[in-house]
Design a protein around this motif. Structure first.
Motif, short mmCIF file in Angstrom:
data_model
loop_
_atom_site.label_atom_id
_atom_site.label_comp_id
_atom_site.label_asym_id
_atom_site.label_seq_id
_atom_site.Cartn_x
_atom_site.Cartn_y
_atom_site.Cartn_z
N SER A 100 35.14 44.38 29.55
CA SER A 100 35.31 43.03 30.07
C SER A 100 36.56 42.96 30.93
CB SER A 100 35.42 42.02 28.92
OG SER A 100 34.28 42.07 28.09
N SER A 101 36.46 42.24 32.02
CA SER A 101 37.59 42.12 32.93
C SER A 101 38.65 41.21 32.34
CB SER A 101 37.10 41.56 34.27
OG SER A 101 36.51 40.28 34.07
N PRO A 102 39.89 41.40 32.74
CA PRO A 102 40.96 40.52 32.26
C PRO A 102 40.83 39.12 32.87
CG PRO A 102 41.81 42.05 33.91
CD PRO A 102 40.40 42.48 33.61
N VAL A 103 41.23 38.12 32.10
CA VAL A 103 41.13 36.73 32.54
C VAL A 103 42.50 36.07 32.37
CG1 VAL A 103 40.07 34.48 32.13
CG2 VAL A 103 38.69 36.57 31.95
N LEU A 104 42.90 35.32 33.37
CA LEU A 104 44.17 34.61 33.34
C LEU A 104 43.92 33.13 33.62
CD1 LEU A 104 47.26 34.52 33.19
CD2 LEU A 104 47.34 35.24 35.59
N ARG A 128 43.09 43.08 43.69
CA ARG A 128 41.69 43.39 43.96
C ARG A 128 41.35 44.76 43.41
NH1 ARG A 128 37.82 41.70 47.54
NH2 ARG A 128 39.31 40.30 48.58
N SER A 129 40.22 44.87 42.76
CA SER A 129 39.81 46.14 42.16
C SER A 129 38.33 46.38 42.43
CB SER A 129 40.08 46.14 40.66
OG SER A 129 39.62 47.32 40.05
N SER A 130 38.01 47.64 42.70
CA SER A 130 36.60 48.01 42.89
C SER A 130 35.89 48.18 41.55
CB SER A 130 36.51 49.32 43.69
OG SER A 130 37.24 50.36 43.03
N ASP A 131 36.66 48.25 40.47
CA ASP A 131 36.11 48.37 39.13
C ASP A 131 35.97 46.97 38.53
OD1 ASP A 131 35.35 48.95 36.57
OD2 ASP A 131 37.17 50.07 36.05
N PRO A 132 34.75 46.49 38.29
CA PRO A 132 34.56 45.14 37.76
C PRO A 132 35.29 44.90 36.45
CG PRO A 132 32.47 46.05 38.52
CD PRO A 132 33.47 47.17 38.56
N SER A 133 35.46 45.94 35.64
CA SER A 133 36.13 45.76 34.35
C SER A 133 37.64 45.62 34.49
CB SER A 133 35.81 46.94 33.42
OG SER A 133 36.31 48.14 33.95
N SER A 134 38.17 45.90 35.68
CA SER A 134 39.61 45.79 35.92
C SER A 134 39.95 44.63 36.85
CB SER A 134 40.15 47.09 36.52
OG SER A 134 39.97 48.18 35.65
N GLN A 135 38.93 43.98 37.39
CA GLN A 135 39.18 42.89 38.32
C GLN A 135 39.65 41.63 37.59
OE1 GLN A 135 38.94 42.50 41.91
NE2 GLN A 135 40.06 40.71 41.17
N LEU A 136 40.83 41.16 37.93
CA LEU A 136 41.39 39.96 37.30
C LEU A 136 40.65 38.72 37.78
CD1 LEU A 136 43.63 38.63 35.57
CD2 LEU A 136 44.98 38.43 37.68
N LYS A 137 40.28 37.89 36.82
CA LYS A 137 39.63 36.61 37.13
C LYS A 137 40.53 35.49 36.63
CE LYS A 137 34.93 38.48 36.89
NZ LYS A 137 33.59 38.37 36.28
N VAL A 138 40.59 34.41 37.42
CA VAL A 138 41.55 33.36 37.12
C VAL A 138 40.89 31.98 37.14
CG1 VAL A 138 43.51 34.67 38.04
CG2 VAL A 138 42.23 33.14 39.54
N GLY A 139 41.52 31.06 36.43
CA GLY A 139 41.14 29.66 36.43
C GLY A 139 42.40 28.84 36.21
N ALA A 140 42.38 27.57 36.66
CA ALA A 140 43.57 26.74 36.53
C ALA A 140 43.19 25.28 36.37
CB ALA A 140 44.50 26.93 37.73
N PHE A 141 43.90 24.61 35.50
CA PHE A 141 43.77 23.17 35.35
C PHE A 141 45.11 22.53 35.63
CE2 PHE A 141 44.20 19.27 32.85
CZ PHE A 141 43.13 18.55 33.33
N GLY A 142 45.12 21.53 36.52
CA GLY A 142 46.35 20.85 36.87
C GLY A 142 46.37 19.42 36.35
N MET A 143 47.53 19.00 35.91
CA MET A 143 47.71 17.65 35.37
C MET A 143 48.76 16.93 36.20
SD MET A 143 46.73 15.61 32.96
CE MET A 143 47.29 13.98 32.48
N GLY A 144 48.51 15.66 36.49
CA GLY A 144 49.47 14.89 37.27
C GLY A 144 49.15 13.41 37.21
N SER A 145 49.86 12.65 38.03
CA SER A 145 49.65 11.20 38.08
C SER A 145 49.82 10.72 39.51
CB SER A 145 50.63 10.46 37.17
OG SER A 145 50.50 9.06 37.31
N SER A 146 48.79 10.05 40.03
CA SER A 146 48.85 9.52 41.40
C SER A 146 49.78 8.32 41.49
CB SER A 146 47.45 9.14 41.86
OG SER A 146 46.86 8.19 40.96
N ALA A 147 50.27 7.82 40.37
CA ALA A 147 51.22 6.71 40.40
C ALA A 147 52.52 7.12 41.07
CB ALA A 147 51.48 6.22 38.99
N TYR A 148 52.85 8.42 41.03
CA TYR A 148 54.06 8.92 41.68
C TYR A 148 53.78 9.32 43.11
CZ TYR A 148 55.79 9.03 36.89
OH TYR A 148 56.17 8.68 35.61
N ASP A 149 52.77 10.15 43.30
CA ASP A 149 52.40 10.58 44.65
C ASP A 149 50.99 11.17 44.58
OD1 ASP A 149 52.14 11.50 47.20
OD2 ASP A 149 53.97 12.70 47.22
#
Length: 321
Positions: A191-195, A233-254
């Motif tokens: 399984s590839s690494p996940v961040l 970037r990796s040609s080996d699928p098991s070494s290819q890093l995959k990422v996801g991100a969730f951002g939190m904020g408030s439009s009351a400021y900007d």
């Protein structure tokens, strides 16, 4: 009538007398000088006698003062040491670099287990920072969801590892550029690494001051001429890093800067360093995604009040992937 003038006796001055007649003033001068010298001598003697007495008194007072000063110095040093220890303890706790035992003493933080490098195969890393506790709560919920999923999946539970860290706990240069996977024995996981990131929005669309090292490090890696283009970037699928991100904020400021740190981190990792988005397809109608397409990057707005809903949607897509 002509006024009568007083008469004075006349003197005849002998030309051979060489003017030796002394005036009354000249006779008093030696007497005045002698008296002045006597007064000065008396004053000098009196002054030296008093100086000797004062010297002894000052010496004794200095000894007493030195004792008080030494005691005060010891007290100040002791108080300063306690204050420094308290400050160091607060810094250690706030940066999560050490733990405090029940006696209030700092103890070394347990080292991360071997094989839990971010780029290690089969490793899922959740990195977060938090100011009000919202992002910390979201990150812990995601961590628990992934643990529950792996516990129910016997085929992947032994090859997958999930770790929850703060962004200040790792050296991002070392984790992303110095990949030691090649020099270590091959991992049994395919399984590839996940961040995954759960990040808040601070002033002017930045991370909190103690967490800005993340964005600074990613920027340096992406612009340093010594680093090869797209090092993740990796040609080996098991070494290819995959990422996801969730951002939190408030439009009351900007409204423009809501979720900007999460967007910057995700775009740098995917657009410049060669990582790949974790979620790249529809979760499916009736599935955990609710029949709607989820994304690797999503942002919740506390002012609108959709942060909980958006995070739940993002988390379901991450877990399903």
């Amino acid at each position: 009538p002509t006024p009568l003038l007083p008469t004075y006796p006349s003197y005849q001055i002998n030309s051979n007398s060489n003017c030796n007649m002394a005036s009354p003033t000249s006779k008093l001068f030696p007497i005045v000088v002698s008296a002045g010298v006597a007064v000065l001598a008396t004053a000098w003697v009196y002054r030296n006698i008093n100086r000797g007495k004062n010297t002894k008194s000052v010496s004794n007072n200095d000894d007493v003062a030195d004792g008080h000063a030494h005691s005060a110095t010891e007290t100040t040093t002791s108080e300063r040491t306690k204050s420094d220890n308290l400050i160091h303890r607060e810094i250690a706790v706030s940066q999560n670099t050490a733990n405090v035992n029940e006696n209030g003493k700092n103890v070394p933080r347990p080292p991360r287990e071997e094989g839990e490098r971010i780029l290690s195969r089969g490793t899922i890393t959740i990195a977060y920072c938090s100011t009000t506790g919202t992002c910390a709560g979201f990150a812990k919920r995601l961590h628990q969801q992934l643990l529950d999923k792996l516990a129910g999946d016997s085929s992947s539970s032994s090859s997958r590892r999930v770790q929850l860290i703060q962004v200040t706990e790792v050296d991002w240069w070392d984790e992303l550029v110095n990949n030691e996977e090649e020099t270590e024995p091959s991992s049994s996981s395919s399984s590839s690494p996940v961040l995954l990131f759960v990040l808040p929005t601070w002033t002017n669309g930045t991370l909190p001051p103690n967490s800005q090292i993340l964005i600074e490090s990613l920027h340096e890696i992406s612009t340093d001429w010594r680093v090869a283009p797209e090092p993740l970037r990796s040609s080996d699928p098991s070494s290819q890093l995959k990422v996801g991100a969730f951002g939190m904020g408030s439009s009351a400021y900007d409204a423009v800067t809501v979720g900007k740190p999460a967007k910057n981190v995700f775009s740098t990792l995917v657009g410049k360093l060669g990582a790949r988005p974790l979620v790249s397809k529809n979760i499916g109608s009736g599935g955990v995604g609710g029949g709607k397409k989820t994304k690797s990057l999503m942002v919740g707005d506390a002012e609108v009040g959709d942060a909980e809903i958006v995070f739940e949607k993002w988390m379901n897509g991450i877990v399903a992937s």
